[in-house]
Write an enzyme that holds these catalytic residues in place. Sequence first.
Site, PDB file in Angstrom:
ATOM      1  N   CYS A   1       0.845  -1.204   0.000  1.00  0.00           N
ATOM      2  CA  CYS A   1       0.000   0.000   0.000  1.00  0.00           C
ATOM      3  C   CYS A   1       0.883   1.258   0.000  1.00  0.00           C
ATOM      4  O   CYS A   1       1.546   1.562   0.989  1.00  0.00           O
ATOM      5  CB  CYS A   1      -0.897  -0.042   1.240  1.00  0.00           C
ATOM      6  SG  CYS A   1      -1.764   1.475   1.617  1.00  0.00           S
TER       7      CYS A   1
ATOM      8  N   CYS B   1       0.218   3.803   2.664  1.00  0.00           N
ATOM      9  CA  CYS B   1       0.672   3.262   3.949  1.00  0.00           C
ATOM     10  C   CYS B   1       2.161   3.524   4.146  1.00  0.00           C
ATOM     11  O   CYS B   1       2.600   3.872   5.245  1.00  0.00           O
ATOM     12  CB  CYS B   1       0.421   1.760   4.030  1.00  0.00           C
ATOM     13  SG  CYS B   1      -1.314   1.294   3.990  1.00  0.00           S
TER      14      CYS B   1
END
Length: 111
Positions: A30, A33
């Site tokens: 991600c 992230c």
Amino acid sequence: MIGHVTDDAFDQVVGQSKGYVLVHFWAAWCVPCRELSEVLEKVDEKMAHRLQILKINMSTEMQMATKLGVRGMPTMVLFKDGQYVKMKPGVMDQKSVEEWLEESMGPEKSA
């Protein structure tokens, strides 16, 4: 230093903690992230005296995310003395994270 926690250790590590713990729900694949991880490294350097920051990998650990109602990544969840305080989904810059934490934790008390 930012640590890691698993579903199995969550209740022991976070649930029995004293003070504030910020848990970052993330996954290595991600991109937002990873961006938030970099921001949290800087936040940790500045605020380590006020809270502990932990990461939980949602690619391998889904139980706590489901239990807490985490719907997307990245998501930060703040706890105090093992109790849920507040959740904040999405990526934020360092200033915004620090402001959210200050608002959520209240002013720092002098010793």
